[in-house]
Design a protein around this motif. Structure first.
Motif, short mmCIF file in Angstrom:
data_model
loop_
_atom_site.label_atom_id
_atom_site.label_comp_id
_atom_site.label_asym_id
_atom_site.label_seq_id
_atom_site.Cartn_x
_atom_site.Cartn_y
_atom_site.Cartn_z
N ARG C 49 0.66 -1.15 -0.08
CA ARG C 49 -0.28 -0.04 -0.09
C ARG C 49 0.68 1.41 0.08
O ARG C 49 -0.15 2.29 -0.49
CB ARG C 49 -1.01 0.09 1.65
CG ARG C 49 -1.97 -0.88 1.19
CD ARG C 49 -3.08 -1.13 2.16
NE ARG C 49 -3.52 -0.51 2.97
CZ ARG C 49 -5.02 0.40 2.74
NH1 ARG C 49 -5.22 -0.26 1.80
NH2 ARG C 49 -4.78 1.55 2.56
N ALA C 52 1.52 1.86 -3.27
CA ALA C 52 0.35 2.58 -4.14
C ALA C 52 0.77 4.05 -3.80
O ALA C 52 -0.32 4.42 -5.01
CB ALA C 52 -0.82 1.17 -4.29
N GLY C 53 0.59 4.51 -2.68
CA GLY C 53 0.15 6.00 -2.55
C GLY C 53 -0.18 5.66 -1.49
O GLY C 53 -0.73 7.05 -1.64
N LEU C 54 -1.37 5.03 -1.39
CA LEU C 54 -2.16 4.76 -0.39
C LEU C 54 -1.74 4.88 1.28
O LEU C 54 -2.67 5.26 2.10
CB LEU C 54 -2.96 3.20 -0.33
CG LEU C 54 -3.20 3.41 -1.09
CD1 LEU C 54 -4.66 1.83 -1.99
CD2 LEU C 54 -5.39 4.00 -1.77
N LYS C 63 11.53 4.32 -4.61
CA LYS C 63 11.66 4.69 -5.72
C LYS C 63 11.10 4.13 -7.14
O LYS C 63 11.45 2.74 -6.93
CB LYS C 63 12.83 5.04 -6.33
CG LYS C 63 13.72 5.93 -6.32
CD LYS C 63 15.16 6.23 -6.74
CE LYS C 63 16.24 6.07 -5.26
NZ LYS C 63 17.71 6.42 -6.28
N ARG C 71 6.29 11.62 -2.18
CA ARG C 71 5.09 11.73 -1.68
C ARG C 71 4.40 12.50 -3.22
O ARG C 71 3.58 13.37 -3.02
CB ARG C 71 5.30 14.21 -1.58
CG ARG C 71 5.96 13.62 0.00
CD ARG C 71 6.81 14.63 0.80
NE ARG C 71 5.23 15.17 0.73
CZ ARG C 71 4.81 15.16 1.71
NH1 ARG C 71 4.73 14.77 2.52
NH2 ARG C 71 3.18 15.89 2.01
N VAL C 72 5.00 11.38 -4.37
CA VAL C 72 4.05 11.25 -5.49
C VAL C 72 2.42 10.88 -5.16
O VAL C 72 1.82 10.46 -4.15
CB VAL C 72 4.69 10.79 -6.73
CG1 VAL C 72 3.49 11.05 -7.89
CG2 VAL C 72 5.78 11.08 -6.76
N HIS C 73 1.01 11.42 -5.77
CA HIS C 73 0.37 10.95 -5.56
C HIS C 73 -0.36 9.41 -6.23
O HIS C 73 0.09 9.22 -7.03
CB HIS C 73 -0.95 11.84 -5.90
CG HIS C 73 -2.34 12.10 -5.70
ND1 HIS C 73 -3.40 10.48 -6.33
CD2 HIS C 73 -3.30 11.65 -5.09
CE1 HIS C 73 -4.15 10.53 -5.92
NE2 HIS C 73 -4.26 11.27 -4.66
N ALA C 74 -0.66 8.68 -5.31
CA ALA C 74 -1.36 6.99 -5.66
C ALA C 74 -1.44 7.07 -7.53
O ALA C 74 -1.13 6.38 -8.10
CB ALA C 74 -2.17 6.94 -5.70
N SER C 75 -2.35 8.30 -8.30
CA SER C 75 -2.52 8.63 -9.48
C SER C 75 -1.96 8.63 -10.23
O SER C 75 -1.55 8.23 -12.01
CB SER C 75 -3.30 9.03 -9.85
OG SER C 75 -3.71 10.86 -9.43
N ILE C 79 0.86 2.60 -11.28
CA ILE C 79 0.90 1.65 -10.78
C ILE C 79 -0.18 1.78 -11.11
O ILE C 79 -1.39 2.49 -11.13
CB ILE C 79 1.47 1.75 -8.86
CG1 ILE C 79 0.52 2.47 -8.83
CG2 ILE C 79 3.40 1.78 -8.85
CD1 ILE C 79 -0.82 1.86 -8.03
N MET C 81 -3.54 -1.59 -9.54
CA MET C 81 -3.99 -2.06 -8.28
C MET C 81 -5.20 -3.00 -8.30
O MET C 81 -5.69 -2.38 -8.66
CB MET C 81 -3.86 -1.77 -6.76
CG MET C 81 -3.48 -2.36 -5.95
SD MET C 81 -2.66 -1.54 -4.22
CE MET C 81 -3.99 -2.44 -2.64
N PHE C 83 -7.71 -5.45 -5.92
CA PHE C 83 -7.34 -5.43 -4.52
C PHE C 83 -8.44 -6.74 -4.06
O PHE C 83 -8.44 -7.59 -4.82
CB PHE C 83 -8.09 -4.03 -4.44
CG PHE C 83 -7.65 -2.73 -4.26
CD1 PHE C 83 -7.44 -2.38 -2.78
CD2 PHE C 83 -8.40 -2.07 -4.73
CE1 PHE C 83 -6.62 -1.08 -3.09
CE2 PHE C 83 -7.37 -1.24 -4.84
CZ PHE C 83 -6.76 -0.45 -3.82
N GLN C 84 -7.95 -6.69 -2.91
CA GLN C 84 -8.77 -8.27 -1.94
C GLN C 84 -10.48 -8.51 -2.63
O GLN C 84 -10.08 -9.99 -2.76
CB GLN C 84 -8.30 -8.24 -1.30
CG GLN C 84 -8.98 -10.16 -0.17
CD GLN C 84 -8.04 -9.71 0.74
OE1 GLN C 84 -7.86 -9.70 1.75
NE2 GLN C 84 -8.52 -11.17 1.89
N ASP C 160 -3.09 -6.88 -4.24
CA ASP C 160 -3.16 -7.69 -2.85
C ASP C 160 -3.95 -9.04 -2.62
O ASP C 160 -5.42 -8.77 -2.23
CB ASP C 160 -3.57 -6.36 -2.27
CG ASP C 160 -3.70 -6.19 -0.99
OD1 ASP C 160 -3.05 -7.08 0.21
OD2 ASP C 160 -4.08 -5.30 -0.57
#
Lengths: 311, 297, 361
Positions: C49, C52-54, C63, C71-75, C79, C81, C83-84, C160
């Motif tokens: 996570r 992923a940036g969550l 990196k 500090r880069v936003h998830a979007s 990447i 993702m 999810f389960q 995940d």
């Protein structure tokens, strides 16, 4: 940090930043506008009510601090004492009748085999009728000439009493009207409780030899305790603060037989223009209702926790 | 005794359940469910139906109380109400105040409920409590200080005083409902939307609100109900005839009408109740489901 | 498209005062299929996570493709993702689900249609595009979740525990499908699971995690054959490795100068090259499939306590001088509880661990 950022050449822009899920001031800014209304109006009103109850308002609306004088006057006022007793009787009668009816209706709606949706939807209709309209309708159901109840009694050849003219009967009718208005919501809350009980538990109880009555008291009731608490809060809240129904149904009469605290408060503040004593009654209503609600919350929060542990 | 009981049970098990047993079981069920159900229907509907029937009757016919059905059904009472001086204004007032007291609280509550449902910020429990405590304050008890405050502010007999007080009482209700519905949206879905590049506004617009739509509808209907049926505030804060809402006008009707014209009285009642009932019946499914599922408390 | 590799250096995460990750250092090659595996609470999902940036980074760096993304936003991390719970948007049809991320990026409509068509083709979703997630089976939902990741053409795929909501049969199918997809696209993939079979069968590189630390990194079979410490030895393998406490002793046999005494008088053989001194406290490890069953009079005598025939193999529980021993036989063993038998252990298949440090000797 700064060196790595330089190395990659693309420092994150403000838009790219994390922080949507961070702390910061954002959530406060989202919460404050609504809170401003709630506290600004309702919070102020509560605080202002306490302040008013300590002051005397004269005919020029000038206010002077009088300490607990209003409280002393109100608590020594036999009319207030009578209205308080009446309110307590009204609330107890409404709770007993209201919860019994809600439970019966909820069980009926739970077990009914056909038109489930229809009956459920219909049962909630009174919840959407304003207190005033409900009172007017009830007045008309119980009115001496032209009322539905007396029409039926007359068809059966029975005595037709003056429902709203007799103090005891009028009190009873006001309890009934109050129940008509508040039972539907409590019914659906209890129905929701019944539906959360796993059907396998009933099967298990049947195999263990429990009859329907035992099952209800030993299985169903304990398991819907939280919803019972919610219904109780609702029913007591409505009964304690009942106002429009009684105002339009009996206006406190006959012979003050239905003059509950909220009615007397309206009388004092708006007809006799005694804001100080009216505010004292507000404080009384507020405290009674808060204490009762806290009691229920304590009661059903505890029950909630125990069920959670059980799971 | 024990052996006797056991013998009896064996006999019961051994016997084939015949037609008679099935009939008795059926009959018992009909009594147990049917009677309370009939009571429920009569209890719920009689006041409404009696008022509806009376609104079609002639005044004298009502008074004589001889028949259940109207002898010569007529719409005269309705025409009288609709032609009444001020009825249009009252209806307009009710609609205007209800619309404002639904839309504004919904917007405020959606924003606040989103923060409560998703952000872990310090003091959130205290703030949520401040939102919810007003739900247990009897509104009628507030009319004395509110009247005093609004008189000082010179807001008596304005729409503003109704907007402000109605909104203040609707916000806690709507927030309470929406927090529950928003929390029920799985966090993973929102995280997925975040990765997909949706900012907070887009997540609300495209993900949270569509999924929590039943909750928004429920909150809207209950706000409409509060606004449409509110009485204590309008009684305390409005004195001019032209500023009345329908419940207040209905309440004042008995004083303003010299003769008790029951047909008109009932027609007026039906007309004040009907618009809200139509709204409810259109959205009944969502509202009932929300209450039954425990989302409204 | 596949130009990225992922690098963690000194990565730490605290939830409040509770440390979850204690400093992760790991390099993931471009195009690799890396599986993070460990028991629940080991920090593997947190690491994913954070990638992923969550979750925010407490300390250290992440990196992706050579770019510092702390500090880069998830979007904007490049990447995607899975999810389960799949986290499909329940109110959108399959094609709307696939299109959502591209719409958020204001991609031209024809490009979106193209991307959906491509992903739907690869994942056999074309006939399902109009359906809502609720109308799909578990496997189909799983595919939509993957398709949603696919259309974004990410530098890194993050999974995940994507298969844990599927039934056993479907899980095996999807496992193969994900692996085939990776072989086809060669996109760098980080896959979190607690299921060691998934880890073994899918990964190029397995990362075993425990208590917020990396225990061992490597090729799945290499890790299986040479676990570096007790935790990895115990965690990988089903049925689990037999781990017996014992003491190194000197023997009289010239070809076996040292052995491990696991119970009074019970000596088990150890590899010739093991760096163990007589008197040292060790843990003696041997996998159940490396314990051979022989006749009662040959080898160490044991008593059968439980026999679990699984069809193609037999799981046996035996009592060795009061110690419980798991044995796995690929033959149909006709033994019954109470039967006596003998066991032989190939010393070259034995793992020895220092009892105090848990390290492999």
């Amino acid at each position: 940090m700064s060196t790595t950022a330089v190395r990659t050449g693309t420092p994150p822009t403000a838009r790219e930043r994390l922080g949507d899920f961070g702390w910061g001031t954002v959530p406060y800014l989202m919460v404050i506008p609504g809170l401003a209304f709630v506290l600004g109006v309702l919070g102020y009103a509560v605080a202002g009510g306490f302040w008013l109850s300590l002051h005397e308002t004269d005919m020029f609306l000038m206010k002077t601090y009088v300490g607990l004088q209003n409280y002393i006057a109100v608590f020594n006022d036999p009319r207030f004492q009578a209205s308080l007793v009446r309110t307590i009787v009204f609330v107890i009668a409404s709770i007993a009748l209201g919860i019994a009816m809600s439970m019966m209706f909820a069980l009926t709606l739970y077990h009914v085999g056909f038109g489930k949706r229809f009956f459920r939807g219909m049962s909630l209709v009174p919840y959407f009728v304003s207190g005033i309209a409900a009172a007017v309708m009830f007045r008309f159901v119980f009115t001496t000439s032209g009322g539905f109840v007396n029409y039926v009694l007359q068809q059966l050849g029975l005595h037709t009493p003056s429902w709203l003219g007799d103090p005891y009967l009028a009190f009873m009718v006001s309890v009934l009207a109050n129940c008509w208005f508040m039972v539907p919501f409590a019914t659906l809350i209890l129905l929701g409780g019944l539906q959360t009980v796993d059907k396998e538990i009933y099967d298990a109880a049947t195999i263990d030899g429990a009859g329907p009555v035992q099952t209800f008291f030993k299985i169903t009731l304990p398991m819907i305790k939280p919803m019972m608490g919610v219904s109780l809060i609702w029913v007591s809240y409505i009964s304690f603060s009942t106002f429009d129904i009684i105002l339009a149904l009996t206006a406190g009469g006959p012979q003050r037989a239905t003059e509950v605290v909220s009615m007397y408060m309206y009388q004092l503040a708006f007809l006799q223009l005694d804001f100080g004593q009216g505010a004292v009654l507000m404080v009384v209503l507020l405290l009674f209702n808060t204490v009762l609600s806290l009691f229920y919350i304590y009661f059903f929060v505890l029950a909630d926790k125990r069920t959670e542990k059980g799971n | 005794m024990a052996t006797l009981t056991r013998g009896g049970e064996t006999a019961m098990i051994g016997r084939e359940p015949g037609f008679f047993d099935a009939l008795m079981a059926r009959f018992g069920r009909v009594i147990l469910i049917g009677l309370p159900l009939a009571f429920l229907v009569i209890w719920t509907m009689v006041p409404l139906i009696w008022a509806l029937l009376a609104s079609f009757k002639e005044p004298l016919e009502i008074y004589e109380s001889r028949s259940f059905w109207p002898r010569n059904p007529s719409l005269d009472a309705y025409w009288t109400v609709l032609g009444m001086d001020g009825f249009g204004k009252w209806m307009f007032n009710s609609i205007l105040v209800t619309v404002v007291a639904t839309i504004v609280p919904l917007i405020l509550s959606i924003i606040a409920a989103y923060a409560f449902a998703r952000y872990l910020f310090p003091f959130r429990h205290v703030l949520l409590l401040l939102y919810l405590v007003p739900r247990i304050i009897p509104r009628v008890s507030l009319i004395v200080p509110l009247n005093d405050l609004m008189t000082d502010l010179g807001l008596i007999n304005t729409y503003w005083v109704l907007y402000i007080t109605y909104i203040a009482s609707a916000v806690p209700l709507a927030t309470w409902i929406l927090v529950g519905f928003f929390k029920a949206v799985p966090r993973e879905i929102e995280e997925s939307a975040t990765i997909d590049g949706a900012n907070m506004w887009n997540r609300l617009r495209y993900v949270i609100l569509p999924i929590a739509w039943p909750g928004v509808v429920t909150a809207a209907v209950l706000c409409i109900r509060e606004g449409w049926n509110e009485f204590a505030f309008v009684l305390a804060l409005v004195t001019e005839t032209g500023m009345r809402t329908l419940p207040y006008a209905l309440y004042m009707l008995k004083d303003s009408m010299g003769v008790q014209d029951y047909a008109v009285y009932n027609a007026f009642t039906i007309l004040t109740v009907l618009p809200l009932l139509v709204v409810y019946l259109l959205l009944e499914r969502r509202v009932v489901d929300s209450i039954v599922s425990g989302a409204v408390k | 498209m596949a130009e990225g590799y992922v690098e963690y250096s000194g990565l730490k995460k605290n939830f409040g005062a509770v440390p979850i990750l204690h400093g992760i250092d790991l390099k993931i090659d471009e195009g690799a299929f890396v599986v993070l595996v460990g028991p629940s609470g080991c920090g593997k999902s947190t690491l994913l996570r954070m990638t992923a940036g969550l979750e925010s980074v407490t300390d250290g760096d992440i990196k992706i493709a050579g770019r510092l993304v702390n500090r880069v936003h998830a979007s904007n991390r490049g990447i995607a993702m899975v999810f389960q719970s799949y986290a499909l948007y329940p109110h959108m049809s399959v094609d709307e689900n696939l299109a959502f991320s591209l719409k958020m990026r204001k991609t031209p409509l024809e490009r979106i249609a193209e991307a959906i068509k491509g992903a739907a083709g690869i994942l056999k979703l074309s006939p399902l595009l109009d359906r809502l997630p609720a109308q799909l089976s578990g496997g189909q939902r799983q595919r939509v979740a993957m398709g949603r990741a696919l259309v974004r053409e990410p530098a890194v795929f993050l999974f995940d525990e994507p298969l844990s909501n599927l039934d056993a049969k479907l899980r095996v199918e999807m496992r193969a499908e994900i692996k085939a997809l990776h072989q086809r696209l060669a996109t760098t993939t980080i896959y979190v699971t607690h299921d060691q079979i998934e880890a073994m069968t899918m990964a190029d590189t397995v990362v075993v995690m425990h208590d917020g630390r990396i225990e061992q990194v490597g090729d799945p079979l290499a890790i299986y054959d040479r676990p570096e410490n007790l935790f990895v030895a115990d965690f990988l393998g089903s049925p689990a490795m037999n781990l017996l406490d014992g003491k190194v002793v000197a023997t009289d046999y010239p070809d076996q100068p040292r052995a491990v005494e696991v119970a009074p008088g019970v000596l088990l053989p150890i590899p010739g090259g093991a760096a163990a001194e007589p008197g040292q406290s060790v843990v003696y490890g041997v996998r159940p499939e490396h314990v051979a069953l022989v006749g009662e009079d040959a080898g160490e005598p044991v008593t059968m306590t439980l026999v679990e025939p699984a069809g193609w193999e037999t799981h046996l529980h035996a009592d060795l001088a009061g110690l419980s021993l798991r044995i796995l036989s690929v033959e149909r063993v006709g033994a019954k509880p109470g039967d006596r038998a003998g066991i032989l252990i190939d010393p070259e298949r034995v793992h020895l661990f220092d009892r105090a440090t848990g390290r492999r000797l």
